[in-house]
Write an enzyme that holds these catalytic residues in place. Structure first.
Site, PDB file in Angstrom:
ATOM      1  N   SER A 121     -13.713  -4.448   0.277  1.00 18.30           N
ATOM      2  CA  SER A 121     -14.627  -3.819  -0.675  1.00 18.30           C
ATOM      3  C   SER A 121     -16.079  -4.103  -0.302  1.00 18.30           C
ATOM      4  O   SER A 121     -16.867  -4.570  -1.125  1.00 18.30           O
ATOM      5  CB  SER A 121     -14.346  -4.303  -2.105  1.00 18.30           C
ATOM      6  OG  SER A 121     -15.009  -3.497  -3.046  1.00 18.30           O
ATOM      7  N   PRO A 122     -16.466  -3.828   0.944  1.00 18.88           N
ATOM      8  CA  PRO A 122     -17.814  -4.174   1.408  1.00 18.88           C
ATOM      9  C   PRO A 122     -18.926  -3.427   0.692  1.00 18.88           C
ATOM     10  O   PRO A 122     -20.086  -3.876   0.721  1.00 18.88           O
ATOM     11  CB  PRO A 122     -17.784  -3.815   2.895  1.00 18.88           C
ATOM     12  CG  PRO A 122     -16.744  -2.748   2.995  1.00 18.88           C
ATOM     13  CD  PRO A 122     -15.694  -3.145   2.002  1.00 18.88           C
ATOM     14  N   LEU A 123     -18.607  -2.306   0.036  1.00 18.42           N
ATOM     15  CA  LEU A 123     -19.616  -1.533  -0.701  1.00 18.42           C
ATOM     16  C   LEU A 123     -19.356  -1.589  -2.198  1.00 18.42           C
ATOM     17  O   LEU A 123     -19.859  -0.749  -2.946  1.00 18.42           O
ATOM     18  CB  LEU A 123     -19.634  -0.084  -0.201  1.00 18.42           C
ATOM     19  CG  LEU A 123     -19.905   0.081   1.294  1.00 18.42           C
ATOM     20  CD1 LEU A 123     -19.855   1.546   1.691  1.00 18.42           C
ATOM     21  CD2 LEU A 123     -21.244  -0.536   1.682  1.00 18.42           C
ATOM     22  N   GLY A 170     -16.762  -0.923  -4.044  1.00 15.27           N
ATOM     23  CA  GLY A 170     -16.125   0.268  -4.578  1.00 15.27           C
ATOM     24  C   GLY A 170     -17.001   1.506  -4.573  1.00 15.27           C
ATOM     25  O   GLY A 170     -16.754   2.442  -5.337  1.00 15.27           O
ATOM     26  N   GLY A 171     -18.033   1.529  -3.732  1.00 14.26           N
ATOM     27  CA  GLY A 171     -18.920   2.687  -3.641  1.00 14.26           C
ATOM     28  C   GLY A 171     -20.252   2.506  -4.339  1.00 14.26           C
ATOM     29  O   GLY A 171     -21.144   3.334  -4.175  1.00 14.26           O
ATOM     30  N   GLY A 176     -25.072   4.331  -2.142  1.00 20.84           N
ATOM     31  CA  GLY A 176     -26.069   5.332  -2.520  1.00 20.84           C
ATOM     32  C   GLY A 176     -25.636   6.123  -3.725  1.00 20.84           C
ATOM     33  O   GLY A 176     -25.933   7.312  -3.849  1.00 20.84           O
ATOM     34  N   TYR A 230       0.833  -1.195   0.000  1.00 22.76           N
ATOM     35  CA  TYR A 230       0.000   0.000   0.000  1.00 22.76           C
ATOM     36  C   TYR A 230       0.870   1.247   0.000  1.00 22.76           C
ATOM     37  O   TYR A 230       1.849   1.333   0.736  1.00 22.76           O
ATOM     38  CB  TYR A 230      -0.921   0.037   1.223  1.00 22.76           C
ATOM     39  CG  TYR A 230      -1.988  -1.026   1.245  1.00 22.76           C
ATOM     40  CD1 TYR A 230      -2.252  -1.826   0.142  1.00 22.76           C
ATOM     41  CD2 TYR A 230      -2.766  -1.238   2.382  1.00 22.76           C
ATOM     42  CE1 TYR A 230      -3.231  -2.794   0.169  1.00 22.76           C
ATOM     43  CE2 TYR A 230      -3.754  -2.203   2.420  1.00 22.76           C
ATOM     44  CZ  TYR A 230      -3.981  -2.987   1.317  1.00 22.76           C
ATOM     45  OH  TYR A 230      -4.950  -3.951   1.347  1.00 22.76           O
ATOM     46  N   LEU A 289     -22.549   0.475  -3.680  1.00 20.55           N
ATOM     47  CA  LEU A 289     -23.593   0.232  -2.686  1.00 20.55           C
ATOM     48  C   LEU A 289     -23.684   1.349  -1.641  1.00 20.55           C
ATOM     49  O   LEU A 289     -24.301   1.178  -0.598  1.00 20.55           O
ATOM     50  CB  LEU A 289     -23.335  -1.110  -1.978  1.00 20.55           C
ATOM     51  CG  LEU A 289     -23.433  -2.347  -2.867  1.00 20.55           C
ATOM     52  CD1 LEU A 289     -22.915  -3.578  -2.128  1.00 20.55           C
ATOM     53  CD2 LEU A 289     -24.875  -2.558  -3.329  1.00 20.55           C
TER      54      LEU A 289
END
Length: 330
Positions: free
Chosen positions: A211-213, A215-216, A220, A53, A218
């Site tokens: 990546s729980p969403l 990449g964004g 909104g 990273y 999820l």
């Protein structure tokens, strides 16, 4: 904050995991330090990073930022369950990547120096190494544990078969084996439910979704687009994911609006409700994003809501309604 055991180990970790991939690239060092301080204030004790990273290959900038934050004192290190990863190339020469005993030793020593600590609490293989035998990997890990440089071991991006191989090889040496697997997992990407989750539950490996969403997507994204707000998912692979499943995302945002909850928080809450999940990795770019994510811990999704989410984002496989791994079968 809620806490749970990491896999079948005795280690207690927070159910939200602080991801640090943005530190040094999208988030300044000053803001990164503020986020880590606030994470402790919220009771988040589980921090995840990697030697890859940062802005440039082999630099380990994110680990350096965390190390300088530890150096400020105030029990920052002792209050943190520190996880890092290695596998990806750190240079152009041979043996500067993979999971050979040589690279594992070099990677751990380099991470310890950058992180300004005497131990790594959870050392994770960032990817499977198809060229290194498990005997070599576990022998190297055994030496690190005897030296006190690493306490627990985990994996990332492993298939269910890889988890089985790793655990059986560890069992033959009378080792504890893996206690964590880090996989991409969210409502839009549920493939781990077919083999990885069943294997992890069987072997007592805690699953840490990244990546729980998605990449964004999820978070909104459609509402934000209507409101003229900049969204991360407006380009690249996440834009393709949104284009491919726009109707599902629309239905999801409508469901969240009916619940009176932010889509990002519902996406995290759904993961927290999945059997075998230790906690999702959240990668806030600001303190405000970190503060907002705490809402997910207070959302309880009832059976009807979970069924609606399954209808919008069906489980994978030809017979996804069946419990995995039998979803493959008739």
């Amino acid at each position: 904050m809620e806490y749970t055991r990491l896999g079948r180990s005795g280690l207690s970790v927070s159910r939200l995991v602080l991801g640090t991939m943005n530190f040094g690239s999208r988030t300044s060092e000053e803001d990164s330090r503020a986020i880590m301080d606030r994470a402790h204030e919220h009771g988040i004790n589980f921090f995840d990073t990697a030697d890859s990273y940062g802005l440039r290959q082999g630099e380990g900038l994110t680990e350096q930022i965390i190390g300088r934050w530890f150096a400020q004192g105030g029990d920052r290190r002792d209050r943190t369950v520190l996880a890092t990863k290695a596998y990806l190339p750190t240079g152009e020469r041979p043996n500067e990547g993979g999971l050979s005993a040589l690279h594992i030793r070099r990677a751990v020593d380099a991470s310890l120096k950058r992180l300004q600590t005497d131990r790594i609490d959870l050392f994770q293989m960032h990817h499977i190494d198809r060229h290194t035998p498990w005997e070599e990997v576990w022998e190297a890990f055994g030496v690190l544990r005897q030296q006190g440089k690493v306490l627990y071991f985990g994996s990332s991006n492993f298939a269910g078969w890889h988890l089985a191989q790793a655990q059986e090889a560890a069992r033959s040496r009378h080792f504890l084996g893996l206690v964590a697997e880090q996989s991409i997992y969210n409502l839009m990407s549920r493939w781990v439910e077919l083999e990885v989750l069943p294997a992890a539950r069987h072997y007592g490996i805690g699953v840490i979704p990244y990546s729980p969403l998605h990449g964004g997507v999820l978070s909104g994204v459609l509402r934000k687009q209507r409101e003229g707000l900049a969204v991360r998912s407006g380009s690249g692979i996440w834009a393709a994911a949104l284009a491919d499943r726009r109707e599902a995302v629309e239905a999801y945002e409508k469901l969240c609006a009916g619940l009176g909850e932010d889509p990002a928080h519902v996406g995290l809450a759904w993961l927290l409700a999945q059997d075998g999940v230790t906690g999702p990795i959240i990668g806030p770019r600001t303190v405000e994003q970190l503060d907002g994510a705490q809402r997910a811990l207070r959302i309880t999704l009832g059976p009807d809501t979970l069924a609606e989410l399954d209808a919008i984002f069906p489980a994978p496989g030809p017979n996804g309604a069946k419990p995995a791994p039998e979803a493959y079968a008739w």
